[in-house]
Design a protein around this motif. Structure first.
Motif, PDB file in Angstrom:
ATOM      1  N   VAL A 122     -10.855   6.663  -3.890  1.00  0.00           N
ATOM      2  CA  VAL A 122     -11.911   5.924  -3.198  1.00  0.00           C
ATOM      3  C   VAL A 122     -12.420   6.741  -2.014  1.00  0.00           C
ATOM      4  O   VAL A 122     -11.629   7.354  -1.286  1.00  0.00           O
ATOM      5  CB  VAL A 122     -11.363   4.568  -2.685  1.00  0.00           C
ATOM      6  CG1 VAL A 122     -12.460   3.766  -2.000  1.00  0.00           C
ATOM      7  CG2 VAL A 122     -10.756   3.764  -3.834  1.00  0.00           C
ATOM      8  N   ALA A 123     -13.746   6.746  -1.852  1.00  0.00           N
ATOM      9  CA  ALA A 123     -14.329   7.412  -0.690  1.00  0.00           C
ATOM     10  C   ALA A 123     -15.577   6.657  -0.249  1.00  0.00           C
ATOM     11  O   ALA A 123     -16.186   5.923  -1.033  1.00  0.00           O
ATOM     12  CB  ALA A 123     -14.689   8.859  -1.030  1.00  0.00           C
ATOM     13  N   LEU A 163       0.307   2.365   1.422  1.00  0.00           N
ATOM     14  CA  LEU A 163       0.411   1.433   0.300  1.00  0.00           C
ATOM     15  C   LEU A 163       0.902   2.228  -0.900  1.00  0.00           C
ATOM     16  O   LEU A 163       0.230   3.157  -1.342  1.00  0.00           O
ATOM     17  CB  LEU A 163      -0.952   0.802   0.010  1.00  0.00           C
ATOM     18  CG  LEU A 163      -1.590   0.029   1.169  1.00  0.00           C
ATOM     19  CD1 LEU A 163      -3.001  -0.427   0.792  1.00  0.00           C
ATOM     20  CD2 LEU A 163      -0.737  -1.162   1.572  1.00  0.00           C
ATOM     21  N   TYR A 164       2.094   1.903  -1.383  1.00  0.00           N
ATOM     22  CA  TYR A 164       2.672   2.693  -2.483  1.00  0.00           C
ATOM     23  C   TYR A 164       2.984   1.796  -3.667  1.00  0.00           C
ATOM     24  O   TYR A 164       3.110   0.578  -3.534  1.00  0.00           O
ATOM     25  CB  TYR A 164       3.917   3.455  -2.014  1.00  0.00           C
ATOM     26  CG  TYR A 164       5.166   2.629  -1.828  1.00  0.00           C
ATOM     27  CD1 TYR A 164       5.430   1.977  -0.627  1.00  0.00           C
ATOM     28  CD2 TYR A 164       6.104   2.516  -2.858  1.00  0.00           C
ATOM     29  CE1 TYR A 164       6.586   1.231  -0.459  1.00  0.00           C
ATOM     30  CE2 TYR A 164       7.265   1.766  -2.695  1.00  0.00           C
ATOM     31  CZ  TYR A 164       7.504   1.128  -1.497  1.00  0.00           C
ATOM     32  OH  TYR A 164       8.639   0.379  -1.340  1.00  0.00           O
ATOM     33  N   HIS A 165       3.084   2.419  -4.835  1.00  0.00           N
ATOM     34  CA  HIS A 165       3.452   1.637  -6.013  1.00  0.00           C
ATOM     35  C   HIS A 165       4.941   1.774  -6.289  1.00  0.00           C
ATOM     36  O   HIS A 165       5.542   2.834  -6.067  1.00  0.00           O
ATOM     37  CB  HIS A 165       2.640   2.055  -7.241  1.00  0.00           C
ATOM     38  CG  HIS A 165       2.919   3.435  -7.734  1.00  0.00           C
ATOM     39  ND1 HIS A 165       2.152   4.520  -7.373  1.00  0.00           N
ATOM     40  CD2 HIS A 165       3.877   3.921  -8.543  1.00  0.00           C
ATOM     41  CE1 HIS A 165       2.635   5.608  -7.949  1.00  0.00           C
ATOM     42  NE2 HIS A 165       3.689   5.275  -8.665  1.00  0.00           N
ATOM     43  N   GLY A 166       5.507   0.711  -6.756  1.00  0.00           N
ATOM     44  CA  GLY A 166       6.891   0.726  -7.197  1.00  0.00           C
ATOM     45  C   GLY A 166       6.963   0.055  -8.551  1.00  0.00           C
ATOM     46  O   GLY A 166       6.338  -0.994  -8.770  1.00  0.00           O
ATOM     47  N   ALA A 167       7.687   0.701  -9.452  1.00  0.00           N
ATOM     48  CA  ALA A 167       7.900   0.087 -10.759  1.00  0.00           C
ATOM     49  C   ALA A 167       9.365  -0.314 -10.860  1.00  0.00           C
ATOM     50  O   ALA A 167      10.249   0.372 -10.344  1.00  0.00           O
ATOM     51  CB  ALA A 167       7.541   1.056 -11.878  1.00  0.00           C
ATOM     52  N   CYS A 205      -4.968   3.777  -5.981  1.00  0.00           N
ATOM     53  CA  CYS A 205      -5.108   5.172  -5.558  1.00  0.00           C
ATOM     54  C   CYS A 205      -6.014   5.300  -4.331  1.00  0.00           C
ATOM     55  O   CYS A 205      -6.353   6.416  -3.936  1.00  0.00           O
ATOM     56  CB  CYS A 205      -5.676   6.028  -6.689  1.00  0.00           C
ATOM     57  SG  CYS A 205      -4.626   6.149  -8.133  1.00  0.00           S
ATOM     58  N   GLY A 206      -6.426   4.146  -3.742  1.00  0.00           N
ATOM     59  CA  GLY A 206      -7.289   4.276  -2.581  1.00  0.00           C
ATOM     60  C   GLY A 206      -7.733   2.935  -2.045  1.00  0.00           C
ATOM     61  O   GLY A 206      -7.804   1.946  -2.783  1.00  0.00           O
ATOM     62  N   ALA A 207      -8.012   2.883  -0.758  1.00  0.00           N
ATOM     63  CA  ALA A 207      -8.412   1.651  -0.091  1.00  0.00           C
ATOM     64  C   ALA A 207      -9.401   1.985   1.015  1.00  0.00           C
ATOM     65  O   ALA A 207      -9.477   3.120   1.479  1.00  0.00           O
ATOM     66  CB  ALA A 207      -7.193   0.938   0.489  1.00  0.00           C
ATOM     67  N   ILE A 208     -10.142   0.960   1.420  1.00  0.00           N
ATOM     68  CA  ILE A 208     -11.057   1.092   2.548  1.00  0.00           C
ATOM     69  C   ILE A 208     -10.676   0.035   3.582  1.00  0.00           C
ATOM     70  O   ILE A 208     -10.376  -1.111   3.218  1.00  0.00           O
ATOM     71  CB  ILE A 208     -12.513   0.919   2.076  1.00  0.00           C
ATOM     72  CG1 ILE A 208     -12.927   2.202   1.335  1.00  0.00           C
ATOM     73  CG2 ILE A 208     -13.453   0.619   3.233  1.00  0.00           C
ATOM     74  CD1 ILE A 208     -14.249   2.106   0.642  1.00  0.00           C
ATOM     75  N   GLY A 233     -12.083  -3.252  10.003  1.00  0.00           N
ATOM     76  CA  GLY A 233     -11.455  -4.181  10.935  1.00  0.00           C
ATOM     77  C   GLY A 233     -10.060  -4.536  10.464  1.00  0.00           C
ATOM     78  O   GLY A 233      -9.234  -3.643  10.231  1.00  0.00           O
ATOM     79  N   ASP A 234      -9.801  -5.820  10.282  1.00  0.00           N
ATOM     80  CA  ASP A 234      -8.468  -6.236   9.846  1.00  0.00           C
ATOM     81  C   ASP A 234      -8.364  -6.329   8.322  1.00  0.00           C
ATOM     82  O   ASP A 234      -7.353  -6.782   7.790  1.00  0.00           O
ATOM     83  CB  ASP A 234      -8.116  -7.593  10.480  1.00  0.00           C
ATOM     84  CG  ASP A 234      -6.646  -7.952  10.240  1.00  0.00           C
ATOM     85  OD1 ASP A 234      -5.774  -7.124  10.585  1.00  0.00           O
ATOM     86  OD2 ASP A 234      -6.382  -9.036   9.662  1.00  0.00           O
ATOM     87  N   THR A 235      -9.413  -5.916   7.616  1.00  0.00           N
ATOM     88  CA  THR A 235      -9.412  -6.079   6.159  1.00  0.00           C
ATOM     89  C   THR A 235      -9.121  -4.763   5.443  1.00  0.00           C
ATOM     90  O   THR A 235      -9.788  -3.755   5.673  1.00  0.00           O
ATOM     91  CB  THR A 235     -10.785  -6.605   5.688  1.00  0.00           C
ATOM     92  OG1 THR A 235     -11.038  -7.844   6.360  1.00  0.00           O
ATOM     93  CG2 THR A 235     -10.797  -6.837   4.187  1.00  0.00           C
ATOM     94  N   ILE A 236      -8.102  -4.815   4.595  1.00  0.00           N
ATOM     95  CA  ILE A 236      -7.853  -3.696   3.681  1.00  0.00           C
ATOM     96  C   ILE A 236      -8.473  -4.062   2.345  1.00  0.00           C
ATOM     97  O   ILE A 236      -8.103  -5.060   1.734  1.00  0.00           O
ATOM     98  CB  ILE A 236      -6.343  -3.458   3.475  1.00  0.00           C
ATOM     99  CG1 ILE A 236      -5.631  -3.176   4.795  1.00  0.00           C
ATOM    100  CG2 ILE A 236      -6.122  -2.304   2.498  1.00  0.00           C
ATOM    101  CD1 ILE A 236      -4.107  -3.120   4.652  1.00  0.00           C
TER     102      ILE A 236
END
Lengths: 350, 350
Positions: A34-35, A262-266, A315-318, A321-324
């Motif tokens: 994400v960009a 933020l990571y993934h766990g299986a 694989c990505g976030a924006i 403010g307080d929102t992911i």
């Protein structure tokens, strides 16, 4: 934890994508980097395409050839006992735990949006396999913006192993290829968006063979191309949601309390969830806290059902403010987005 | 190929070494890195020590603790079916192909010689495990001299994997630790002794899990600490002497015809031989030629019989005129030396 899944989910599905290869079908548009660029949100989709087979006894394996710059298709008899077809993603060599081929080939294709919910898909590929380390495709891109440069890095898959390679772009139109930055077996690299005490840092996820597990490490660099001072960061936790494999997800988010990853766990039975780990602002090799329970678990229909079921994989976030706004691949098939409260996530990390 | 094995072989055996640990026995003094310093030849021995067990039903596993800076001993019941004891070097987790513990702990100890045949062993360890990545020991050192600095790098073994770490010294008395330079799973790193077109280069040997084999790669660096632009260099050759695993041996030797790398190749039934690969002088990622048959095969008694039989394994050599003095570990037990003619080796590489 409140999780607001967009009403439009899944935002992008395979049916939205015209195949790039003649005679192929798109089976996945997922695990996008994400960009933000030019007032738009860009998703660098992993698009997986599979050769259409009219014979159920033949499994087709696509392989990119650097010599011809074309994809060749290898036909494999489903009754050939040398191979194991039980995992739909790969053609395993029976009894070895290793794969000989993949059943699809992935590349990076761009989707663009003004509102973050409605996306337009670019024609054709953006980053396409181009060398001997990418003959089985390129997968799971992440994007770190540093200044006006966007570093896009991804798993490079070939018969000699799965490593992490990188390109960079300033315009999402052309790019420069920087080669392989982490040698096999490695994936789930996340480059921090700024230097910390004069060094660049990256999370990475080796998969060792003789001993050790798929766990998260941290490395440092002067120039983003060469990496060293590798240190083990966090491991699997027996009996918990992340006791099977873990790996970085979104680009680390700088907060007052630390770097939020933020990571993934299986789990051992392959349910992929998203959780978080908080790292020291001045020394990201120090772990401050880690999710006891996952933040997001596969629950929605589109997360539970698909090519590979029960997967949420960001694989990505924006952050606004307080929102992911966490974009994430679902069931190795489509893209979705969910919003989390940054302060709630930080509060959950004791 | 004429191979002149020294009459004094094996030059150093476990019985020459006083154990560093109370209650341990030395079972190996082998796979030594080689340097010339102050008019002497230095062997940086891998010394392996094993806790003496008086109960044949108990297998003892030594583990270094960074917290206490001591080695703790874990007793394992030989009848415990969770473990497989068939490989004497490791305690495997049954059915996984992974090891849980090693049966000995290795560290680096120095031997010094004026004539290259008669060695005096230093008291105590030179490089000893010192952190969480070295809890199962450090193994198979190589030494690259650049200017007046000697870079000593070795496998760092711990439950999180086997990586390659590095120290440097100017006096073989004190050293600086530079951390892990290649993340798991990796070993058999060989750093070239000079920059080539402005870059340092290293051979390395990843062991990928999902796909790929233990094969030789090449990487580049600006500073010897951070490495990138990883490229696959040479692979296994089915049906030949090196179809099981391969890895770099001695530090690359600069010759008129190219960089000469003496490397080890094991067959599928674990016979370890030494052969050679010739790399382009200006671009060592280009392979010019490679041994069709090995240069040195385990034939002498001390190469055939030992802790792990049928092994010749060089970690360093000294070149004087047309003579290569190849020091090498034998049968994972002792050290030997053989002389080869440099011109004969080059002539054998068509």
């Amino acid at each position: 934890m409140r999780v607001y899944r967009y009403e439009e989910n899944p935002l992008i599905t395979p049916s939205d994508i015209k195949p790039y290869h003649d005679g192929f079908e798109v089976i996945g548009a997922f695990n996008a980097g994400v960009a933000e660029y030019n007032g738009e949100i860009i998703l660098a989709l992993r698009v997986a395409e599979r050769p259409i087979s009219d014979d159920p006894n033949i499994v087709k394996a696509p392989v990119y050839s650097p010599e011809t710059n074309k994809v060749e298709i290898i036909d494999i008899d489903r009754n050939d006992s040398r191979y194991d077809f039980s995992d739909p993603r790969v053609i395993e060599i029976s009894g070895t735990g290793q794969f000989a081929y993949l059943t699809s080939i992935s590349y990076v294709r761009l989707a663009r949006s003004k509102d973050g919910r409605n996306f337009t898909i670019d024609d054709g590929a953006f980053v396409y396999p181009s060398n001997e380390h990418e003959t089985f495709g390129i997968e799971d891109p992440r994007i770190t913006q540093i200044g006006d440069t966007y570093y896009i890095y991804f798993s490079a898959v070939s018969p000699v192993g799965v490593g992490e390679s990188m390109v960079s772009t300033k315009d999402f139109n052309t790019y420069e290829h920087h080669g392989m930055i982490f040698s096999p077996e490695n994936k789930d690299v996340l480059i921090f968006p700024e230097k910390i005490n004069g060094k660049y840092y990256a999370l990475h996820r080796p998969v060792p063979k003789a001993t050790g597990s798929p766990e998260m490490w941290i490395a440092e660099s002067d120039n983003l191309l060469y990496w060293g001072n590798h240190r083990h960061l966090i491991g699997l936790r027996e009996g918990m949601w992340d006791d099977g494999r873990i790996g970085g997800g979104a680009v680390p988010i700088k907060t007052e309390k630390g770097w939020l990853e933020l990571y993934h766990g299986a789990s051992k039975d392959n349910r992929y969830c998203m959780g978080a780990v908080l790292l020291d602002l001045d020394d990201p090799s120090k772990v401050i806290a880690r999710s006891e329970t996952p933040l997001v678990v596969p629950e929605a229909d589109y997360e539970v059902e698909g090519f590979f079921s029960k997967v949420v994989f960001s694989c990505g976030a924006i952050v606004e403010g307080d929102t992911i706004k966490m974009y994430y691949g679902v069931a190795d098939t489509s893209m979705a987005c969910a919003e989390l409260s940054l302060s709630e996530v930080l509060d959950s990390l004791k």
